[in-house]
Scaffold this motif. Structure first.
Motif, mmCIF file in Angstrom:
data_model
loop_
_atom_site.group_PDB
_atom_site.id
_atom_site.type_symbol
_atom_site.label_atom_id
_atom_site.label_comp_id
_atom_site.label_asym_id
_atom_site.label_seq_id
_atom_site.Cartn_x
_atom_site.Cartn_y
_atom_site.Cartn_z
ATOM 1 N N GLN A 194 27.916 31.068 46.893
ATOM 2 C CA GLN A 194 28.923 30.511 47.566
ATOM 3 C C GLN A 194 30.282 30.128 46.664
ATOM 4 O O GLN A 194 31.331 30.619 47.348
ATOM 5 C CB GLN A 194 28.326 29.055 48.203
ATOM 6 C CG GLN A 194 29.379 28.573 49.099
ATOM 7 C CD GLN A 194 28.738 27.023 49.649
ATOM 8 O OE1 GLN A 194 28.732 26.066 48.513
ATOM 9 N NE2 GLN A 194 28.577 26.710 50.505
ATOM 10 N N ARG A 195 30.129 29.787 45.485
ATOM 11 C CA ARG A 195 31.376 29.390 44.537
ATOM 12 C C ARG A 195 31.799 30.990 44.263
ATOM 13 O O ARG A 195 33.148 31.225 44.192
ATOM 14 C CB ARG A 195 30.669 28.841 43.310
ATOM 15 C CG ARG A 195 30.720 27.425 43.367
ATOM 16 C CD ARG A 195 30.293 26.673 42.317
ATOM 17 N NE ARG A 195 29.265 27.151 41.289
ATOM 18 C CZ ARG A 195 28.237 27.016 41.176
ATOM 19 N NH1 ARG A 195 27.635 25.990 42.035
ATOM 20 N NH2 ARG A 195 27.283 27.708 40.502
ATOM 21 N N PHE A 196 30.854 32.040 44.108
ATOM 22 C CA PHE A 196 31.538 33.462 43.628
ATOM 23 C C PHE A 196 32.147 33.852 44.885
ATOM 24 O O PHE A 196 33.321 34.621 44.519
ATOM 25 C CB PHE A 196 30.187 34.328 43.253
ATOM 26 C CG PHE A 196 30.560 35.698 42.810
ATOM 27 C CD1 PHE A 196 31.286 35.854 41.607
ATOM 28 C CD2 PHE A 196 30.493 36.885 43.602
ATOM 29 C CE1 PHE A 196 31.435 36.984 41.258
ATOM 30 C CE2 PHE A 196 30.822 37.908 43.174
ATOM 31 C CZ PHE A 196 31.453 38.048 42.078
ATOM 32 N N GLU A 197 31.659 33.840 45.914
ATOM 33 C CA GLU A 197 32.276 34.389 47.120
ATOM 34 C C GLU A 197 33.904 33.866 47.400
ATOM 35 O O GLU A 197 34.785 34.424 47.688
ATOM 36 C CB GLU A 197 31.658 34.097 48.686
ATOM 37 C CG GLU A 197 32.082 35.037 49.632
ATOM 38 C CD GLU A 197 31.171 34.805 50.974
ATOM 39 O OE1 GLU A 197 31.563 35.062 52.124
ATOM 40 O OE2 GLU A 197 30.152 34.653 50.511
ATOM 41 N N GLU A 198 33.876 32.196 46.929
ATOM 42 C CA GLU A 198 35.148 31.732 47.141
ATOM 43 C C GLU A 198 36.096 32.143 45.786
ATOM 44 O O GLU A 198 37.525 32.769 46.350
ATOM 45 C CB GLU A 198 35.244 30.228 46.671
ATOM 46 C CG GLU A 198 34.455 29.421 47.878
ATOM 47 C CD GLU A 198 33.997 27.925 47.486
ATOM 48 O OE1 GLU A 198 34.340 27.668 46.412
ATOM 49 O OE2 GLU A 198 33.612 27.253 48.509
ATOM 50 N N GLU A 199 35.574 32.654 44.988
ATOM 51 C CA GLU A 199 36.504 33.323 43.902
ATOM 52 C C GLU A 199 36.894 34.811 44.289
ATOM 53 O O GLU A 199 37.972 35.139 43.917
ATOM 54 C CB GLU A 199 35.618 33.228 42.424
ATOM 55 C CG GLU A 199 35.378 31.946 41.871
ATOM 56 C CD GLU A 199 34.632 32.160 40.589
ATOM 57 O OE1 GLU A 199 34.656 33.260 39.863
ATOM 58 O OE2 GLU A 199 33.787 31.283 40.284
ATOM 59 N N VAL A 200 35.922 35.378 45.007
ATOM 60 C CA VAL A 200 36.196 36.753 45.319
ATOM 61 C C VAL A 200 37.396 36.846 46.299
ATOM 62 O O VAL A 200 38.263 37.569 46.556
ATOM 63 C CB VAL A 200 35.003 37.307 45.758
ATOM 64 C CG1 VAL A 200 35.293 38.570 46.569
ATOM 65 C CG2 VAL A 200 33.849 37.731 44.749
ATOM 66 N N GLU A 201 37.202 35.648 47.287
ATOM 67 C CA GLU A 201 38.199 35.848 48.337
ATOM 68 C C GLU A 201 39.650 35.404 47.815
ATOM 69 O O GLU A 201 40.679 36.105 48.166
ATOM 70 C CB GLU A 201 38.026 34.435 49.307
ATOM 71 C CG GLU A 201 36.710 34.917 50.246
ATOM 72 C CD GLU A 201 36.222 33.774 50.952
ATOM 73 O OE1 GLU A 201 36.714 32.617 50.740
ATOM 74 O OE2 GLU A 201 35.157 33.781 51.938
ATOM 75 N N ALA A 202 39.616 34.457 46.656
ATOM 76 C CA ALA A 202 40.699 34.443 46.085
ATOM 77 C C ALA A 202 41.462 35.520 45.323
ATOM 78 O O ALA A 202 42.658 35.942 45.448
ATOM 79 C CB ALA A 202 40.647 33.175 44.857
ATOM 80 N N ALA A 203 40.572 36.275 44.804
ATOM 81 C CA ALA A 203 40.869 37.710 44.158
ATOM 82 C C ALA A 203 41.619 38.740 45.115
ATOM 83 O O ALA A 203 42.422 39.528 44.933
ATOM 84 C CB ALA A 203 39.867 38.040 43.242
ATOM 85 N N GLU A 204 40.941 38.648 46.327
ATOM 86 C CA GLU A 204 41.021 39.507 47.152
ATOM 87 C C GLU A 204 42.675 39.038 47.718
ATOM 88 O O GLU A 204 43.580 40.087 48.128
ATOM 89 C CB GLU A 204 40.370 39.427 48.435
ATOM 90 C CG GLU A 204 40.552 40.599 49.395
ATOM 91 C CD GLU A 204 39.538 40.281 50.657
ATOM 92 O OE1 GLU A 204 39.681 41.234 51.591
ATOM 93 O OE2 GLU A 204 38.699 39.408 50.725
ATOM 94 N N MET A 205 43.009 37.823 48.078
ATOM 95 C CA MET A 205 44.281 37.466 48.417
ATOM 96 C C MET A 205 45.303 37.859 47.213
ATOM 97 O O MET A 205 46.502 38.288 47.561
ATOM 98 C CB MET A 205 44.263 35.903 48.380
ATOM 99 C CG MET A 205 43.579 35.634 49.701
ATOM 100 S SD MET A 205 44.368 36.184 51.349
ATOM 101 C CE MET A 205 45.697 35.648 51.348
ATOM 102 N N ASP A 206 45.023 37.696 46.066
ATOM 103 C CA ASP A 206 45.740 38.063 45.014
ATOM 104 C C ASP A 206 46.031 39.580 44.878
ATOM 105 O O ASP A 206 47.312 40.188 44.707
ATOM 106 C CB ASP A 206 45.242 37.772 43.480
ATOM 107 C CG ASP A 206 45.238 36.109 43.661
ATOM 108 O OD1 ASP A 206 45.758 35.430 43.964
ATOM 109 O OD2 ASP A 206 44.475 35.615 42.481
#
Length: 211
Positions: A194-206
């Motif tokens: 769950q935490r990793f997916e949140e990081e991935v989503e942030a990276a996707e936005m960047d």
């Protein structure tokens, strides 16, 4: 289980409302989220059943419904509404429900160090590989790799959620606490994912902003 209504002094089934006079009953001290909603303490509640029960009770205890009653009844309406909202917020999410159910069964994943102890060794290697891949993808603005990592994380989460459900089902059938420990391991993996997916989503936005 029966209770004595403080308003009419008649015996009634424990719950939110007295069947005889319609007055709100006091919340049982230390009641679990399951008890607040009048549901069995088990993992598989059924989404429809949970939502139907929440809406039914929420309507019965809503403060507007008791606005003209005595002060103690208005206070109980607020207490019940808060307790119901808290119970619904936790139990409607599969992972939050699992973590809560484990805690009331004696395994608290929120305690410092407990999650590290529950993390399967083989998953730790996956964690390092995922974080390294994500770091490289972020540095390059590699949106395709970021999305691949997101897909892999979601697939693993679905697989682990299935295992989590099976472990709880086996515990409820057999009573073997080892199944709870296995469920705790799956829940720990899911918390990381769950935490990793949140990081991935942030990276996707960047990465999208760099395009």
């Amino acid at each position: 289980m029966t209770a004595l209504c403080p308003s009419c002094q008649k015996s009634c089934e424990a719950g939110a409302v007295c069947a005889s006079c319609g007055a709100l009953l006091p919340l049982e001290p230390g009641a679990s989220h399951f008890q607040v909603l009048g549901l069995p303490e088990r993992y598989d509640l059924g989404d429809d059943r949970l939502e139907a029960r929440f809406k039914e009770l929420h309507k019965l205890v809503h403060p507007d419904r008791h606005a003209q009653r005595a002060p103690d009844q208005r206070r109980l309406a607020l207490q019940w509404t808060t307790a119901l909202n808290d119970a619904h917020r936790v139990l409607k999410h599969p992972l939050a429900r699992a973590v809560y159910l484990l805690r009331i069964r004696g395994i608290d994943l929120e305690k410092p160090g407990v999650q590290a102890a529950r993390m399967p060794v083989e998953f730790l290697e996956e964690v390092m590989d995922q974080r390294e891949a994500l770091g490289l993808a972020k540095a390059r603005g590699d949106l395709e790799t970021v999305r691949q990592l997101a897909g892999q994380s979601r697939e693993r989460a679905e697989f682990e959620l299935g295992k989590l459900r099976e472990h709880f089902e086996q515990f409820e059938l057999t009573g073997q606490r080892e199944e709870l420990h296995r469920a705790a391991a799956s829940a720990t993996v899911l918390k990381y994912l769950q935490r990793f997916e949140e990081e991935v989503e942030a990276a996707e936005m960047d990465a999208l902003e760099l395009e």
